[in-house]
Every structure is written in C-alpha cells, then in structure tokens.
Scaffold this motif. Structure first.
Motif, PDB file in Angstrom:
ATOM      1  N   SER A   2     -11.204  -1.838 -10.230  1.00  0.00           N
ATOM      2  CA  SER A   2     -10.600  -2.215  -8.886  1.00  0.00           C
ATOM      3  C   SER A   2      -9.313  -2.705  -9.381  1.00  0.00           C
ATOM      4  CB  SER A   2     -11.400  -3.583  -8.334  1.00  0.00           C
ATOM      5  OG  SER A   2     -10.651  -4.025  -7.293  1.00  0.00           O
ATOM      6  N   LEU A   3      -8.323  -2.519  -8.558  1.00  0.00           N
ATOM      7  CA  LEU A   3      -6.897  -2.519  -8.520  1.00  0.00           C
ATOM      8  C   LEU A   3      -6.498  -3.895  -7.763  1.00  0.00           C
ATOM      9  CD1 LEU A   3      -5.290   0.803  -8.463  1.00  0.00           C
ATOM     10  CD2 LEU A   3      -6.108  -0.491 -10.441  1.00  0.00           C
ATOM     11  N   ASN A   4      -7.469  -4.598  -6.914  1.00  0.00           N
ATOM     12  CA  ASN A   4      -7.155  -5.699  -5.915  1.00  0.00           C
ATOM     13  C   ASN A   4      -6.106  -5.072  -4.866  1.00  0.00           C
ATOM     14  OD1 ASN A   4      -8.960  -7.386  -7.262  1.00  0.00           O
ATOM     15  ND2 ASN A   4      -7.761  -7.848  -8.936  1.00  0.00           N
ATOM     16  N   LEU A   5      -6.384  -3.984  -4.371  1.00  0.00           N
ATOM     17  CA  LEU A   5      -5.299  -3.670  -3.301  1.00  0.00           C
ATOM     18  C   LEU A   5      -6.168  -3.564  -1.915  1.00  0.00           C
ATOM     19  CD1 LEU A   5      -3.425  -1.116  -5.619  1.00  0.00           C
ATOM     20  CD2 LEU A   5      -2.778  -3.367  -4.727  1.00  0.00           C
ATOM     21  N   GLU A   6      -7.146  -3.736  -1.914  1.00  0.00           N
ATOM     22  CA  GLU A   6      -8.102  -3.839  -0.694  1.00  0.00           C
ATOM     23  C   GLU A   6      -7.463  -3.982   0.727  1.00  0.00           C
ATOM     24  OE1 GLU A   6      -9.051  -5.709  -3.263  1.00  0.00           O
ATOM     25  OE2 GLU A   6     -10.450  -4.203  -4.267  1.00  0.00           O
ATOM     26  N   GLN A   7      -6.459  -4.970   0.622  1.00  0.00           N
ATOM     27  CA  GLN A   7      -5.512  -5.246   1.746  1.00  0.00           C
ATOM     28  C   GLN A   7      -5.037  -4.051   2.416  1.00  0.00           C
ATOM     29  OE1 GLN A   7      -4.946  -6.549  -1.276  1.00  0.00           O
ATOM     30  NE2 GLN A   7      -2.735  -6.760  -1.603  1.00  0.00           N
ATOM     31  N   TYR A   8      -4.826  -3.003   1.700  1.00  0.00           N
ATOM     32  CA  TYR A   8      -4.114  -2.002   2.166  1.00  0.00           C
ATOM     33  C   TYR A   8      -5.188  -0.966   2.792  1.00  0.00           C
ATOM     34  CZ  TYR A   8      -0.428  -4.082  -0.597  1.00  0.00           C
ATOM     35  OH  TYR A   8       0.396  -4.895  -1.148  1.00  0.00           O
ATOM     36  N   ASP A  40       2.843  -3.998  -6.686  1.00  0.00           N
ATOM     37  CA  ASP A  40       1.504  -3.484  -6.063  1.00  0.00           C
ATOM     38  C   ASP A  40       2.058  -1.913  -5.791  1.00  0.00           C
ATOM     39  OD1 ASP A  40       0.157  -5.706  -5.375  1.00  0.00           O
ATOM     40  OD2 ASP A  40       0.071  -5.607  -3.509  1.00  0.00           O
ATOM     41  N   ARG A  41       3.078  -1.505  -5.503  1.00  0.00           N
ATOM     42  CA  ARG A  41       3.778  -0.158  -5.359  1.00  0.00           C
ATOM     43  C   ARG A  41       3.829   0.341  -6.942  1.00  0.00           C
ATOM     44  NH1 ARG A  41       7.379  -2.241  -1.727  1.00  0.00           N
ATOM     45  NH2 ARG A  41       9.006  -2.008  -3.069  1.00  0.00           N
ATOM     46  N   ALA A  42       3.925  -0.553  -7.874  1.00  0.00           N
ATOM     47  CA  ALA A  42       4.172   0.078  -9.404  1.00  0.00           C
ATOM     48  C   ALA A  42       3.031   0.373  -9.687  1.00  0.00           C
ATOM     49  CB  ALA A  42       5.002  -0.977  -9.922  1.00  0.00           C
ATOM     50  N   VAL A  43       2.046  -0.405  -9.402  1.00  0.00           N
ATOM     51  CA  VAL A  43       0.564  -0.358  -9.776  1.00  0.00           C
ATOM     52  C   VAL A  43       0.177   1.014  -9.425  1.00  0.00           C
ATOM     53  CG1 VAL A  43      -1.839  -1.048  -9.757  1.00  0.00           C
ATOM     54  CG2 VAL A  43      -0.127  -2.822 -10.261  1.00  0.00           C
ATOM     55  N   VAL A  44      -0.004   1.051  -8.028  1.00  0.00           N
ATOM     56  CA  VAL A  44      -0.373   2.581  -7.378  1.00  0.00           C
ATOM     57  C   VAL A  44       0.423   3.667  -7.950  1.00  0.00           C
ATOM     58  CG1 VAL A  44      -0.365   3.730  -5.122  1.00  0.00           C
ATOM     59  CG2 VAL A  44      -1.096   1.439  -5.182  1.00  0.00           C
ATOM     60  N   LYS A  45       1.659   3.541  -7.881  1.00  0.00           N
ATOM     61  CA  LYS A  45       2.251   4.835  -8.565  1.00  0.00           C
ATOM     62  C   LYS A  45       1.968   5.194 -10.120  1.00  0.00           C
ATOM     63  CE  LYS A  45       6.694   3.214  -7.486  1.00  0.00           C
ATOM     64  NZ  LYS A  45       8.152   3.061  -7.499  1.00  0.00           N
ATOM     65  N   LYS A  46       1.867   3.991 -11.029  1.00  0.00           N
ATOM     66  CA  LYS A  46       1.341   4.242 -12.067  1.00  0.00           C
ATOM     67  C   LYS A  46       0.017   4.840 -12.308  1.00  0.00           C
ATOM     68  CE  LYS A  46       0.134   1.913 -16.661  1.00  0.00           C
ATOM     69  NZ  LYS A  46      -0.225   0.590 -17.183  1.00  0.00           N
ATOM     70  N   LYS A  47      -0.968   4.520 -11.433  1.00  0.00           N
ATOM     71  CA  LYS A  47      -2.427   4.986 -11.288  1.00  0.00           C
ATOM     72  C   LYS A  47      -2.305   6.645 -10.805  1.00  0.00           C
ATOM     73  CE  LYS A  47      -4.764   2.047 -12.809  1.00  0.00           C
ATOM     74  NZ  LYS A  47      -5.460   2.091 -14.281  1.00  0.00           N
ATOM     75  N   LEU A  48      -1.407   6.880  -9.641  1.00  0.00           N
ATOM     76  CA  LEU A  48      -1.123   8.040  -9.192  1.00  0.00           C
ATOM     77  C   LEU A  48      -0.639   9.039 -10.231  1.00  0.00           C
ATOM     78  CD1 LEU A  48       0.145   7.560  -5.480  1.00  0.00           C
ATOM     79  CD2 LEU A  48      -1.965   8.271  -6.336  1.00  0.00           C
TER      80      LEU A  48
END
Length: 101
Positions: A2-8, A40-48
C-alpha cells in the motif's frame, strides 16, 4: 503493498483512470487529478517509472521468446523439406537386396 494514496481513488475513478491511463500520467496530470501533495506525486511517479521498466523488460523477454520460437519453426520446416527432398535410401536398398536374391 500500500502506498497510502487511497484518498485519490475516487478522483481517479471519476476520470476513468485505469492502468493504461495511469502509465501515461505525469506530474501535471496527477496535479490536475487532485494530487496536490508533491510527495504523493513523487511516490506515484517513482512507482510508475518502476512499472514501465518492468513492462519493458517483460515485453523484451516476450519478443525474445517469439524470435526463438520462430527460429525453431524455420529450422523444423527446413528439416522437413530436406527429408522430403531426399530419396529414402533404406527402402530402396531393401528392395534392391530382395530382388538380387
């Protein structure tokens, strides 16, 4: 994991963001989807980026396997063609031997 980004989730769902769309998102598009946190954007971009690298690796492995299969198919076909062109020595020898006796 989990990346704890459920709010999106609801915002992404509302914009029909699926896996294919997700891979094409950049920082500005993520921001437009309500992801205001730069962390959050940095985490998502890294995972992408990791996902894209994995997909590319899998694609290359798939291509390599397909090339190997094609090479095998050609080799088998060439062997079959050679066999069909060669006269069958065993059967001709057997018939000659039988007629000589």
């Amino acid at each position: 994991v989990s990346l704890n980004l459920e709010q999106y989730v609801s915002e992404f769902s509302a914009h029909n963001v699926n896996g294919e769309h997700l891979l094409q998102l950049d920082g500005s598009k993520l921001k437009a989807l309500g992801m205001t946190s730069s962390q959050d954007r940095a985490v998502v971009k890294k995972k992408l980026k990791e996902m894209k690298a994995s997909l590319e690796k899998a694609r290359k492995a798939q291509e390599k396997m397909e090339k190997q299969r094609e090479k095998l198919r050609k080799k088998e076909q060439e062997q079959l063609q050679r066999k069909s062109k060669k006269p069958d020595k065993c059967s001709s020898d057997a018939t000659e031997g039988a007629s000589e006796q």
